[in-house]
Design a protein around this motif. Structure first.
Motif, PDB file in Angstrom:
ATOM      1  N   HIS A 171       4.427  -2.419  16.180  1.00  0.00           N
ATOM      2  CA  HIS A 171       4.587  -0.964  16.279  1.00  0.00           C
ATOM      3  C   HIS A 171       3.201  -0.320  16.334  1.00  0.00           C
ATOM      4  O   HIS A 171       2.354  -0.606  15.480  1.00  0.00           O
ATOM      5  N   PHE A 172       2.995   0.529  17.329  1.00  0.00           N
ATOM      6  CA  PHE A 172       1.721   1.230  17.492  1.00  0.00           C
ATOM      7  C   PHE A 172       1.952   2.731  17.468  1.00  0.00           C
ATOM      8  O   PHE A 172       3.000   3.213  17.918  1.00  0.00           O
ATOM      9  N   LYS A 173       0.947   3.445  16.997  1.00  0.00           N
ATOM     10  CA  LYS A 173       0.935   4.897  17.157  1.00  0.00           C
ATOM     11  C   LYS A 173       0.086   5.209  18.389  1.00  0.00           C
ATOM     12  O   LYS A 173      -1.069   4.791  18.479  1.00  0.00           O
ATOM     13  N   LEU A 174       0.655   5.929  19.338  1.00  0.00           N
ATOM     14  CA  LEU A 174      -0.044   6.290  20.578  1.00  0.00           C
ATOM     15  C   LEU A 174      -0.628   7.686  20.429  1.00  0.00           C
ATOM     16  O   LEU A 174       0.064   8.613  20.019  1.00  0.00           O
ATOM     17  N   SER A 175      -1.908   7.838  20.759  1.00  0.00           N
ATOM     18  CA  SER A 175      -2.550   9.153  20.657  1.00  0.00           C
ATOM     19  C   SER A 175      -3.566   9.326  21.779  1.00  0.00           C
ATOM     20  O   SER A 175      -3.893   8.379  22.492  1.00  0.00           O
ATOM     21  N   LEU A 286      -2.435   0.249  15.227  1.00  0.00           N
ATOM     22  CA  LEU A 286      -1.384  -0.654  14.769  1.00  0.00           C
ATOM     23  C   LEU A 286      -0.781  -0.145  13.461  1.00  0.00           C
ATOM     24  O   LEU A 286      -1.491   0.131  12.500  1.00  0.00           O
ATOM     25  N   ILE A 287       0.555  -0.022  13.443  1.00  0.00           N
ATOM     26  CA  ILE A 287       1.273   0.420  12.251  1.00  0.00           C
ATOM     27  C   ILE A 287       1.890  -0.772  11.528  1.00  0.00           C
ATOM     28  O   ILE A 287       1.848  -0.866  10.308  1.00  0.00           O
ATOM     29  N   SER A 288       2.472  -1.699  12.302  1.00  0.00           N
ATOM     30  CA  SER A 288       3.065  -2.885  11.666  1.00  0.00           C
ATOM     31  C   SER A 288       3.234  -3.997  12.692  1.00  0.00           C
ATOM     32  O   SER A 288       3.269  -3.758  13.895  1.00  0.00           O
ATOM     33  N   LEU A 289       3.346  -5.213  12.172  1.00  0.00           N
ATOM     34  CA  LEU A 289       3.651  -6.384  12.991  1.00  0.00           C
ATOM     35  C   LEU A 289       4.727  -7.163  12.249  1.00  0.00           C
ATOM     36  O   LEU A 289       4.529  -7.574  11.113  1.00  0.00           O
ATOM     37  N   GLN A 290       5.897  -7.295  12.895  1.00  0.00           N
ATOM     38  CA  GLN A 290       7.010  -7.958  12.214  1.00  0.00           C
ATOM     39  C   GLN A 290       7.455  -9.206  12.963  1.00  0.00           C
ATOM     40  O   GLN A 290       7.289  -9.313  14.178  1.00  0.00           O
ATOM     41  N   HIS A 291       8.001 -10.147  12.221  1.00  0.00           N
ATOM     42  CA  HIS A 291       8.575 -11.349  12.815  1.00  0.00           C
ATOM     43  C   HIS A 291       9.839 -10.965  13.581  1.00  0.00           C
ATOM     44  O   HIS A 291      10.537 -10.018  13.215  1.00  0.00           O
ATOM     45  N   GLY A 292      10.113 -11.692  14.636  1.00  0.00           N
ATOM     46  CA  GLY A 292      11.367 -11.480  15.364  1.00  0.00           C
ATOM     47  C   GLY A 292      11.332 -10.285  16.281  1.00  0.00           C
ATOM     48  O   GLY A 292      10.297  -9.646  16.486  1.00  0.00           O
ATOM     49  N   THR A 293      12.508  -9.963  16.847  1.00  0.00           N
ATOM     50  CA  THR A 293      12.611  -8.906  17.865  1.00  0.00           C
ATOM     51  C   THR A 293      13.278  -7.653  17.321  1.00  0.00           C
ATOM     52  O   THR A 293      14.486  -7.473  17.449  1.00  0.00           O
ATOM     53  N   THR A 304       1.753  -4.769   7.582  1.00  0.00           N
ATOM     54  CA  THR A 304       2.142  -3.368   7.728  1.00  0.00           C
ATOM     55  C   THR A 304       1.079  -2.474   7.095  1.00  0.00           C
ATOM     56  O   THR A 304       0.473  -2.836   6.073  1.00  0.00           O
ATOM     57  N   HIS A 305       0.818  -1.361   7.729  1.00  0.00           N
ATOM     58  CA  HIS A 305      -0.204  -0.438   7.234  1.00  0.00           C
ATOM     59  C   HIS A 305       0.375   0.408   6.106  1.00  0.00           C
ATOM     60  O   HIS A 305       1.471   0.945   6.213  1.00  0.00           O
ATOM     61  N   LYS A 306      -0.400   0.519   5.010  1.00  0.00           N
ATOM     62  CA  LYS A 306       0.008   1.332   3.858  1.00  0.00           C
ATOM     63  C   LYS A 306      -1.099   2.327   3.532  1.00  0.00           C
ATOM     64  O   LYS A 306      -2.276   2.031   3.730  1.00  0.00           O
ATOM     65  N   PRO A 307      -0.733   3.517   3.021  1.00  0.00           N
ATOM     66  CA  PRO A 307      -1.758   4.538   2.727  1.00  0.00           C
ATOM     67  C   PRO A 307      -2.853   4.056   1.788  1.00  0.00           C
ATOM     68  O   PRO A 307      -4.012   4.449   1.922  1.00  0.00           O
ATOM     69  N   GLU A 308      -2.507   3.182   0.827  1.00  0.00           N
ATOM     70  CA  GLU A 308      -3.518   2.719  -0.128  1.00  0.00           C
ATOM     71  C   GLU A 308      -4.579   1.826   0.520  1.00  0.00           C
ATOM     72  O   GLU A 308      -5.597   1.512  -0.093  1.00  0.00           O
ATOM     73  N   MET A 309      -4.342   1.408   1.781  1.00  0.00           N
ATOM     74  CA  MET A 309      -5.337   0.603   2.492  1.00  0.00           C
ATOM     75  C   MET A 309      -6.521   1.448   2.977  1.00  0.00           C
ATOM     76  O   MET A 309      -7.551   0.913   3.371  1.00  0.00           O
ATOM     77  N   PHE A 317      -9.104  -4.085   9.650  1.00  0.00           N
ATOM     78  CA  PHE A 317      -8.113  -5.170   9.615  1.00  0.00           C
ATOM     79  C   PHE A 317      -8.021  -5.947  10.925  1.00  0.00           C
ATOM     80  O   PHE A 317      -7.497  -7.043  10.962  1.00  0.00           O
ATOM     81  N   LEU A 318      -8.490  -5.347  12.034  1.00  0.00           N
ATOM     82  CA  LEU A 318      -8.439  -6.024  13.327  1.00  0.00           C
ATOM     83  C   LEU A 318      -9.808  -6.630  13.688  1.00  0.00           C
ATOM     84  O   LEU A 318      -9.911  -7.469  14.526  1.00  0.00           O
TER      85      LEU A 318
END
Length: 318
Positions: A171-175, A286-293, A304-309, A317-318
């Motif tokens: 999941h990405f945020k597009l801007s 990048l907001i999150s990367l999950q297993h599966g479809t 997954t991105h969290k505010p405390e990061m 992170f990349l």
């Protein structure tokens, strides 16, 4: 009073005055250091010595926090993982990428124009109208039709890029989307397969995201088309740019030596290379990367991105 910081002065006019003096003083010191450095370099060149090394400016990038997941050239485990991951068959050219592009159910007004431009960027990309279909049904349809990826476009929300047949889903945020028509002096891309450039995907997570994005494109660029697609990661923002090379031949007159009288000046041809942007350009986060479809309820997340990061500006992170 000398060591008093401007922020500790209550009077606004006095605070501004002290701040301006400090700023001017720093500027003079900077100029003085530059003059000393230039003089030392000049003296070293005259003596035939190596000039002193210039200090490297401190930036957020070169002072980033130490990350144990940064990939190393001799990381055997990483290269072994590349041969077994979900993208290896495409990146080894055993399978041709085929991308399905669709929208969310309530897409924005700029969505269709952006999709048209994405289709011109990604070879073998096909648009299918979303309608009222659930995304899981679209994944099932795409698998049956031998698609290798799904891109869901929504210019106002976070939407996924899905690798098929078994994931992962990013999941990405597009801007900062700028369409081709809004780019000054833009070029029009050809149908040639583009050259890919990936910069600064240095960690394990960044490496995986880079391979996911890379798997959207064929791995045999046609250099005759002079097309280049760039994904540049900087501080965990992925900047997308699409250019074409322009080669121009320019004529210039050779300078004549003094004392040879007036002669007809000789001309020489020079080939100049420049880049012309084709667009669109945008930024991904990048907001999150999950297993599966794509599973919103029972999803297992790789990251997954969290505010405390976001407590440190020097942590990436990349």
């Amino acid at each position: 009073m000398k060591d008093l910081l401007p922020s500790a002065i209550k009077n606004k006019e006095k605070r501004s005055e002290v701040h301006a003096k400090l700023k001017h003083q720093k500027k003079l010191e900077k100029k003085k250091k530059a003059k000393v450095r230039e003089a030392a370099e000049k003296q070293a060149l005259e003596l035939g010595e190596e000039p002193p090394a210039r200090p490297v400016p401190r930036t957020i990038e070169n002072t980033r926090e130490l990350d144990e997941t940064v990939c190393k050239p001799d990381d055997e485990e990483l290269f072994a993982g590349n041969d077994a991951d979900e993208f290896s068959c495409i990146l080894k050219e055993e399978r041709t990428p085929k991308v399905l592009i669709t929208t969310s159910r309530f897409h924005s007004s700029r969505g269709p124009a952006f999709i048209d431009e994405l289709i011109s960027v990604i070879p073998n990309a096909h648009y299918h109208k979303r309608g009222t279909y659930d995304l899981k049904k679209i994944v099932e349809y795409a698998n049956n039709k031998d698609f290798t990826s799904i891109i869901v476009v929504h210019t106002n929300r976070r939407e996924p890029v899905i690798g098929l047949p078994s994931g992962p889903t990013a999941h990405f945020k597009l801007s900062r989307l700028v369409l081709r028509k809004d780019i000054k002096n833009h070029g029009n891309p050809t149908n040639h397969q583009p050259e890919l450039v990936f910069n600064n995907f240095t960690t394990r997570l960044g490496h995986r995201i880079g391979r996911l994005i890379q798997s959207l494109f064929p791995q045999d660029p046609n250099f005759r088309g002079r097309r280049v697609v760039t994904f540049h990661n900087q501080r965990d923002f992925i900047f997308f740019r699409h250019h074409r090379y322009i080669f121009e031949t320019k004529e210039s007159k050779e300078p004549q030596p003094k004392g040879e009288g007036k002669k007809e000046a000789k001309t020489q041809e020079k080939v100049i290379t420049r880049l012309q942007e084709c667009g669109p350009h945008f930024t991904l986060k990048l907001i999150s990367l999950q297993h599966g479809t794509f599973d919103t309820k029972g999803a297992e997340y790789e990251w997954t991105h969290k505010p405390e990061m976001d407590t440190s500006r020097r942590r990436f992170f990349l």
